[in-house]
Design a protein around this motif. Structure first.
Motif, PDB file in Angstrom:
ATOM      1  N   PRO A   1       0.824  -1.216   0.000  1.00 48.46           N
ATOM      2  CA  PRO A   1       0.000   0.000   0.000  1.00 48.46           C
ATOM      3  C   PRO A   1       0.856   1.263   0.000  1.00 48.46           C
ATOM      4  N   VAL A   2       0.536   2.183  -0.897  1.00 48.38           N
ATOM      5  CA  VAL A   2       1.311   3.420  -1.024  1.00 48.38           C
ATOM      6  C   VAL A   2       0.422   4.635  -0.785  1.00 48.38           C
ATOM      7  N   MET A   3      -0.751   4.625  -1.419  1.00 48.03           N
ATOM      8  CA  MET A   3      -1.676   5.742  -1.256  1.00 48.03           C
ATOM      9  C   MET A   3      -3.080   5.172  -1.077  1.00 48.03           C
ATOM     10  N   SER A   4      -3.925   5.953  -0.440  1.00 52.91           N
ATOM     11  CA  SER A   4      -5.205   5.420   0.028  1.00 52.91           C
ATOM     12  C   SER A   4      -6.330   5.557  -0.990  1.00 52.91           C
ATOM     13  N   ALA A   5      -7.406   4.843  -0.700  1.00 54.08           N
ATOM     14  CA  ALA A   5      -8.663   5.080  -1.400  1.00 54.08           C
ATOM     15  C   ALA A   5      -9.254   6.378  -0.856  1.00 54.08           C
ATOM     16  N   GLU A   6     -10.071   7.046  -1.658  1.00 49.40           N
ATOM     17  CA  GLU A   6     -10.828   8.177  -1.145  1.00 49.40           C
ATOM     18  C   GLU A   6     -12.305   7.940  -1.423  1.00 49.40           C
ATOM     19  N   ASP A   7     -13.104   7.954  -0.355  1.00 50.77           N
ATOM     20  CA  ASP A   7     -14.560   7.905  -0.481  1.00 50.77           C
ATOM     21  C   ASP A   7     -15.079   9.264  -0.029  1.00 50.77           C
ATOM     22  N   ILE A   8     -16.183   9.713  -0.586  1.00 44.57           N
ATOM     23  CA  ILE A   8     -16.796  10.940  -0.068  1.00 44.57           C
ATOM     24  C   ILE A   8     -18.229  10.641   0.359  1.00 44.57           C
TER      25      ILE A   8
ATOM     26  N   LEU B   1     -20.968  16.881   5.281  1.00 43.81           N
ATOM     27  CA  LEU B   1     -20.164  16.346   4.186  1.00 43.81           C
ATOM     28  C   LEU B   1     -18.780  15.973   4.697  1.00 43.81           C
ATOM     29  N   GLY B   2     -18.175  15.026   4.042  1.00 41.08           N
ATOM     30  CA  GLY B   2     -16.846  14.626   4.477  1.00 41.08           C
ATOM     31  C   GLY B   2     -16.191  13.643   3.538  1.00 41.08           C
ATOM     32  N   ASP B   3     -15.104  13.083   4.042  1.00 37.60           N
ATOM     33  CA  ASP B   3     -14.157  12.353   3.213  1.00 37.60           C
ATOM     34  C   ASP B   3     -13.578  11.216   4.061  1.00 37.60           C
ATOM     35  N   ALA B   4     -13.485  10.029   3.485  1.00 37.51           N
ATOM     36  CA  ALA B   4     -12.921   8.889   4.216  1.00 37.51           C
ATOM     37  C   ALA B   4     -11.802   8.254   3.406  1.00 37.51           C
TER      38      ALA B   4
ATOM     39  N   ALA C   1     -15.734  -0.573   2.820  1.00 40.81           N
ATOM     40  CA  ALA C   1     -17.106  -1.081   2.954  1.00 40.81           C
ATOM     41  C   ALA C   1     -17.575  -0.998   4.401  1.00 40.81           C
ATOM     42  N   GLU C   2     -16.677  -1.296   5.336  1.00 42.71           N
ATOM     43  CA  GLU C   2     -17.046  -1.270   6.752  1.00 42.71           C
ATOM     44  C   GLU C   2     -17.286   0.171   7.228  1.00 42.71           C
ATOM     45  N   ILE C   3     -16.514   1.127   6.735  1.00 42.61           N
ATOM     46  CA  ILE C   3     -16.739   2.540   7.091  1.00 42.61           C
ATOM     47  C   ILE C   3     -18.148   2.944   6.654  1.00 42.61           C
ATOM     48  N   GLU C   4     -18.504   2.582   5.437  1.00 43.69           N
ATOM     49  CA  GLU C   4     -19.843   2.939   4.946  1.00 43.69           C
ATOM     50  C   GLU C   4     -20.932   2.278   5.803  1.00 43.69           C
ATOM     51  N   ARG C   5     -20.730   0.982   6.116  1.00 37.33           N
ATOM     52  CA  ARG C   5     -21.745   0.247   6.892  1.00 37.33           C
ATOM     53  C   ARG C   5     -21.932   0.887   8.267  1.00 37.33           C
TER      54      ARG C   5
ATOM     55  N   ILE D   1     -28.764   7.880  15.299  1.00 42.09           N
ATOM     56  CA  ILE D   1     -28.865   9.280  15.740  1.00 42.09           C
ATOM     57  C   ILE D   1     -30.185   9.884  15.257  1.00 42.09           C
ATOM     58  N   ALA D   2     -30.560   9.570  14.015  1.00 36.77           N
ATOM     59  CA  ALA D   2     -31.807  10.108  13.470  1.00 36.77           C
ATOM     60  C   ALA D   2     -32.988   9.636  14.316  1.00 36.77           C
ATOM     61  N   ALA D   3     -32.974   8.373  14.707  1.00 39.07           N
ATOM     62  CA  ALA D   3     -34.069   7.845  15.530  1.00 39.07           C
ATOM     63  C   ALA D   3     -34.086   8.534  16.888  1.00 39.07           C
ATOM     64  N   THR D   4     -32.913   8.711  17.465  1.00 35.56           N
ATOM     65  CA  THR D   4     -32.815   9.344  18.782  1.00 35.56           C
ATOM     66  C   THR D   4     -33.380  10.771  18.771  1.00 35.56           C
ATOM     67  N   TYR D   5     -33.108  11.509  17.705  1.00 39.33           N
ATOM     68  CA  TYR D   5     -33.503  12.913  17.652  1.00 39.33           C
ATOM     69  C   TYR D   5     -34.777  13.139  16.837  1.00 39.33           C
ATOM     70  N   ASN D   6     -35.421  12.044  16.434  1.00 43.01           N
ATOM     71  CA  ASN D   6     -36.707  12.148  15.749  1.00 43.01           C
ATOM     72  C   ASN D   6     -36.623  12.942  14.440  1.00 43.01           C
ATOM     73  N   VAL D   7     -35.554  12.671  13.672  1.00 44.00           N
ATOM     74  CA  VAL D   7     -35.420  13.263  12.335  1.00 44.00           C
ATOM     75  C   VAL D   7     -35.147  12.119  11.357  1.00 44.00           C
ATOM     76  N   ALA D   8     -35.105  12.436  10.061  1.00 46.01           N
ATOM     77  CA  ALA D   8     -34.804  11.408   9.057  1.00 46.01           C
ATOM     78  C   ALA D   8     -33.388  11.611   8.542  1.00 46.01           C
ATOM     79  N   ALA D   9     -32.700  10.511   8.251  1.00 47.82           N
ATOM     80  CA  ALA D   9     -31.326  10.606   7.734  1.00 47.82           C
ATOM     81  C   ALA D   9     -31.217   9.902   6.394  1.00 47.82           C
ATOM     82  N   GLU D  10     -30.461  10.555   5.486  1.00 51.91           N
ATOM     83  CA  GLU D  10     -30.185   9.928   4.192  1.00 51.91           C
ATOM     84  C   GLU D  10     -28.664   9.968   4.006  1.00 51.91           C
ATOM     85  N   VAL D  11     -28.062   8.807   3.724  1.00 49.44           N
ATOM     86  CA  VAL D  11     -26.600   8.736   3.572  1.00 49.44           C
ATOM     87  C   VAL D  11     -26.262   8.488   2.104  1.00 49.44           C
ATOM     88  N   ASN D  12     -25.461   9.369   1.535  1.00 51.13           N
ATOM     89  CA  ASN D  12     -24.948   9.160   0.173  1.00 51.13           C
ATOM     90  C   ASN D  12     -23.440   8.944   0.271  1.00 51.13           C
TER      91      ASN D  12
END
Ligand SMILES: [Zn+2]
Ligand SMILES: [Zn+2]
Length: 386
Positions: free
Chosen positions: A178-185, A254-257, A266-270, A279-290
């Motif tokens: 490994p030399v350089m990483s994957a980038e997910d956003i 927004l962010g970067d992994a 895959a585990e970061i996304e999961r 968190i959405a359930a705790t605070y009674n809001v809806a969450a959408e993850v892209n």
């Protein structure tokens, strides 16, 4: 064949590099740069020069002897949307764009290598000179591959390089594996019901939930992944539709992994989805993850790393050749080619005084040009030995 004078070549390459620097172009808009590259390759007498590969990519082919092996040498051509801070006579003439990553230098070095190998030979087989577009946003290599790069211009292995601010000019380093990483956003959108700042109980505002979410995302790396796996999760933006006296009904995070293995990505996304829903359930809001994957991890082939160090031994002083201690959590589009053939990516010093990459004061160090050329030429001759 007559030997080409290295000092004269360096002077000529400095001219090309500064010309490219003065005319930076964004990814897939490298029309002038690609035309410049193609014209030079034709002038050097390459056997074939193909333009428009994957948009604005250029592939030069040089054959010598009867060998049936082929290697590829790759450079990147694109610039960044950064306003240059420079008084150099060759500073960017395109407002808001600059060569802040040294791709002008990489392009000039690969042109120099094409010039030397075309003029002097010294190898038996085929060298492909790949000038790729759009490295910075991780789209150019895939565009060339989707355009039939491997079928139209086949090669057995590939080498690439990047300049590195900090180490002195004449410094060489790389490593196996490994030399350089994957980038997910990622983008997480929280939706609730905004309302009056004085009456929080009557709505479902999203800002407190977003703050809890930002904090909880920090536990992905620290508490949910193995300490043996290097990874980064960075939240970089939190934007709401609120105003000073109104609670936001919408918050975007927004962010970067970064990671080095597909399983970790895959585990970061999961884990991110689990946390966002909780968190959405705790605070009674809806969450959408892209969650999307932009760059794949770059892994060097162990045998080709050995070859690269051997070639470097003929170009750099022994004390200036180093094994990189650890992989970098930055990303490189070169990794896409390694899904098809083994390869090796190396780093060359750009000097202690160099500003960092992607900094508005950065400039490629022309004293490093010949080192890059000589490395390209050495590895081509070694891998296609007569
Ligand atoms: Zn860059
Ligand atoms: Zn770069």
């Amino acid at each position: 064949m007559a030997e080409i004078d290295r000092d004269a070549l360096k002077l000529e390459m400095t001219g090309w590099r500064r010309d490219l620097h003065a005319h930076p172009e964004f990814g897939f808009e490298e029309k002038r740069t690609a035309a410049f590259v193609a014209a030079k390759l034709r002038e050097f007498g390459l056997d074939d020069v193909a333009e428009g590969v994957g948009g604005t990519g250029v592939v030069g082919t040089l054959k010598r002897g009867s060998g049936n092996r082929a290697i590829a040498l790759r450079a990147d051509m694109d610039a960044l949307r950064i306003s240059e801070q420079s008084t150099a006579p060759y500073r960017s003439g395109n407002p808001g764009l600059m060569h802040a990553c040294g791709h002008d230098g990489h392009t000039a070095m690969l042109l120099g290598a094409a010039r030397l190998l075309a003029g002097e030979g010294g190898f038996d087989g085929t060298v492909r000179f790949i000038f790729q577009p759009a490295e910075e946003w991780g789209k150019g290599a895939l565009a060339m591959l989707d355009d039939g790069l491997m079928q139209r211009f086949p090669f057995d292995e590939i080498f690439g390089l990047h300049n590195m601010p900090g180490p002195p000019v004449g410094h060489f380093e790389t490593r196996a594996g490994p030399v350089m990483s994957a980038e997910d956003i990622f983008e997480i959108v929280l939706r609730g019901v905004g309302g009056h700042a004085a009456r929080p109980h009557s709505g479902q505002e999203t800002l407190v939930a977003a703050c809890a979410l930002v904090t909880s995302l920090q536990t992905i790396v620290s508490r949910r992944l193995s300490p043996a796996d290097i990874s980064v999760v960075s939240v970089t933006e939190l934007v709401t539709d609120g105003t000073r006296n109104a609670l936001p009904g919408l918050a975007r995070i927004l962010g970067d992994a970064r990671s080095f293995r597909p399983e970790v990505s895959a585990e970061i996304e999961r884990q991110m989805r689990i946390i966002a829903e909780g968190i959405a359930a705790t605070y009674n809001v809806a969450a959408e993850v892209n969650y999307t994957r932009e760059f794949v991890p770059l892994r060097n082939d162990a045998e080709l790393v050995e070859a690269a160090f051997a070639a470097a031994g003929t170009v750099f002083e022994p004390g200036n050749i180093a094994v990189a201690r650890e992989p970098m959590t930055a990303s490189e589009d070169f990794a896409r080619f390694l899904d098809h053939v083994p390869g090796c990516f190396v780093f060359l010093g750009n000097g202690e005084a160099s500003a960092p990459l992607h900094n508005s004061s950065y400039d490629f160090n022309d004293d490093g040009l010949l080192f890059g050329v000589n490395f390209h030429v050495a590895i081509a001759r070694q891998r296609l030995g007569t």
